[in-house]
Structures are given as structure tokens and as C-alpha cells.
Enzyme design. Structure first.
Site, mmCIF file in Angstrom:
data_model
loop_
_atom_site.group_PDB
_atom_site.id
_atom_site.type_symbol
_atom_site.label_atom_id
_atom_site.label_comp_id
_atom_site.label_asym_id
_atom_site.label_seq_id
_atom_site.Cartn_x
_atom_site.Cartn_y
_atom_site.Cartn_z
ATOM 1 N N TYR A 102 0.814 -1.208 0.000
ATOM 2 C CA TYR A 102 0.000 0.000 0.000
ATOM 3 C C TYR A 102 0.855 1.269 0.000
ATOM 4 O O TYR A 102 0.599 2.188 -0.787
ATOM 5 C CB TYR A 102 -0.985 -0.009 1.164
ATOM 6 C CG TYR A 102 -2.383 -0.397 0.745
ATOM 7 C CD1 TYR A 102 -2.668 -1.716 0.413
ATOM 8 C CD2 TYR A 102 -3.404 0.543 0.670
ATOM 9 C CE1 TYR A 102 -3.928 -2.098 0.019
ATOM 10 C CE2 TYR A 102 -4.677 0.166 0.264
ATOM 11 C CZ TYR A 102 -4.939 -1.150 -0.055
ATOM 12 O OH TYR A 102 -6.184 -1.509 -0.470
ATOM 13 N N GLU A 141 1.758 6.252 -7.201
ATOM 14 C CA GLU A 141 0.695 7.141 -7.666
ATOM 15 C C GLU A 141 1.099 8.601 -7.480
ATOM 16 O O GLU A 141 0.795 9.456 -8.336
ATOM 17 C CB GLU A 141 -0.595 6.843 -6.904
ATOM 18 C CG GLU A 141 -1.186 5.478 -7.222
ATOM 19 C CD GLU A 141 -2.419 5.170 -6.384
ATOM 20 O OE1 GLU A 141 -3.073 6.127 -5.928
ATOM 21 O OE2 GLU A 141 -2.733 3.973 -6.179
#
Length: 301
Positions: free
Chosen positions: A225, A232
Site C-alpha cells: 500500500y 501514484e
């Protein structure tokens, strides 16, 4: 035993069938009034002796409890679509698992064959399947809204809309971004996470829990994560200059204000929201991990 009574000398004997193994030599104690024989179990555990009245009372209480439970269950309306819903959830998770498995295997094979050259055409090779999987993932929000699953709504919304923003808005609208290596890492981290999440949910639908899969489901996200969020963020940062130069998605307000809201400025705000979203999901998954992998509390009898 041998005893002397009114009828003279007699031999007395009896047989008892035990439910568990006992020591072969009982302990005998003779008093003036009676003979006490103690038989010891080979494996000691707690037993509770009941006389007939206590046993009848306990049996009656159990029967009443069973009847009350049946009454409560009869009041709860049966869901006629239970099997249909379960079948839908199984198929949904299966399709998503197959889709992300295809993405992961395809990217892994291309990486071994082409090496770093596979980074630059990841989007053109994988995007169609990623579009399909991420569009289908919108159903997870619907499933939570209508109560089909018990998953909380906010973490699902944060993850799905965050991913789709990166996929459709940033990567899908800018050809300059589609050939950048960061696309490979975004798609790869996304697919690895889902390789364990969807089969775990699919087996849960049919009441099966495979402990290694449960451990992977609630452990692999710990490194993936943050890495996915970092990839991103890099993607957003790399796209900001391109949106600034092209003016794409910028909003020009009518005169007399004559002000233009640059989309690149909104992306800078989105960076803050991105890290907040990672924190929300991280906290949610940490609670789930403690619930599924933490020490089990013993029930008091």
C-alpha cells in the site's frame, strides 16, 4: 467381596461399564457402615455429578433455550435471494481474480523477456484489462451501499475512486504519461494486492478460510500500500507540468473575473488527498489485521 450376614457367608459382585479409561486398581476403604471404592480416571478432567432432579432441570433449561432460539429465528424473515446473492459475489470475485491474475502474469513474463524495455509499453499492453477490472470494481461501492457485503463504504470509495482517477484521468488522457516507467509499478502493485484479496473474499462466500491465504491477505498490504501510494504520487507529480503546458481540463471563468483554474493546481491538492486516503485505508486494514490475525480471546464458560 466376601461378606457374612443373616444368610451366612456370601460372595458379592457387580459390574460397571465406564465411558472412559480408568486405573485398573481402585482404592477401597472399609468403615463400620459401608465400603467406599474410588475409581480413578487415567486422564483427569472436570466432571460434574448431577442427581436426577438436577439433570431433569438442566435438560428442561436446554429445551427451553432451544425453543426460544427457534422462535427468534422464525421471526427473522428468510431471504429468498440468499443463494443468488452468494452466487453473484462468488462470480464477481472470481472474475476480478482472473483479470488481475492475467495482468500480473502478463507483466511478469514481459519483464523477464524484455527487461526494462517492458516498462515503456505497459499501458498499451495492459490498459484494456485494467480498464475492465477497475470499472467493474465500482460494483464494490454498490455492494456496500445496498448492504450486500459488510465492508465499510469509505475505504472502498477512497481506493476505487483514487485508482480510477489515476487510470482514467491522468494516464488515460495524457499520451505523454502512458510510456513512463511509473505506469509499470502502479499496475504491478495494484495487481499483487488483488491476487490475495479477491480469492480470500471468494472463499469467504462459501464459508472456507485457508489460513495461509488469510495471512497473505492481511499482511502483503503492509509494504504494497505505501509503495502503491508512492508510485501514484510520482505519477501525479510527473503529470503536473504536462497539464500546465497543455491547459487540459483547466476551467476558465467568464468575464469580468477572467480567471482560469488550472487543473495542475487541483492535482497539487489531490496529492494531499492521496496521502490522506492511504492513511485511511492503512488504518482500516490494520484494524482488520488485528481482528483476523490477532490473539483470539478465550470465551468464558
Amino acid at each position: 467381596a466376601q461378606g457374612h450376614g443373616a444368610k451366612g457367608d456370601n460372595i458379592y459382585e457387580f459390574q460397571i461399564e465406564f465411558l472412559e479409561l480408568v486405573e485398573p486398581k481402585p482404592v477401597c476403604r472399609v468403615t463400620q457402615r459401608q465400603l467406599n471404592i474410588t475409581v480413578q480416571k487415567k486422564e483427569s478432567n472436570c466432571d460434574r455429578w448431577l442427581d436426577e432432579s438436577d439433570a431433569e432441570m438442566e435438560l428442561k433449561e436446554k429445551e427451553e433455550e432451544k425453543i426460544n432460539k427457534m422462535k427468534i429465528e422464525s421471526r427473522v424473515p428468510k431471504d429468498p435471494f440468499k443463494h443468488l446473492k452468494k452466487g453473484y459475489l462468488i462470480m464477481y470475485n472470481l472474475v476480478q481474480f482472473l483479470g488481475f491474475s492475467w495482468i500480473f502474469v502478463n507483466m511478469t513474463v514481459r519483464l523477464f523477456i524484455l527487461g526494462k524495455d517492458s516498462f515503456h509499453d505497459t499501458f498499451h499492453t495492459i490498459s484494456d484489462m485494467m480498464y475492465f477490472c477497475q470499472t467493474l470494481a465500482l460494483m464494490e461501492i454498490v455492494n456496500s451501499l445496498i448492504g450486500l457485503v459488510r465492508s465499510p463504504l469509505i475505504p472502498a470509495v477512497v481506493q476505487i475512486f483514487g485508482r480510477n482517477f489515476i487510470l482514467f484521468v491522468v494516464l488515460g488522457s495524457l499520451e505523454e504519461m502512458q510510456s513512463k516507467p511509473v505506469v509499470f509499478f502502479i499496475f504491478y502493485f495494484w495487481s499483487i494486492i488483488e491476487l490475495f484479496r479477491y480469492p480470500y473474499y471468494m472463499l469467504s462466500c462459501i464459508g472456507i478460510e485457508w489460513k495461509p491465504l488469510t495471512w497473505l491477505r492481511y499482511t502483503t498490504w503492509i509494504p504494497l500500500y505505501p509503495l502503491g501510494g508512492l508510485a501514484e504520487a510520482v505519477c501525479i507529480i510527473q503529470s503536473i507540468p504536462i497539464f500546465s503546458e497543455t491547459g487540459k481540463f483547466s476551467l476558465g471563468l467568464p468575464n469580468p473575473l477572467n480567471v482560469t483554474i488550472q487543473f495542475s493546481f487541483l492535482l497539487q491538492l489531490y496529492l494531499i488527498a492521496l496521502f490522506l486516503g492511504v492513511f485511511v485505508n492503512f488504518r482500516h486494514l490494520y484494524k482488520q489485521r488485528k481482528q483476523h490475525l490477532g490473539p483470539k480471546k478465550r470465551k468464558m464458560k
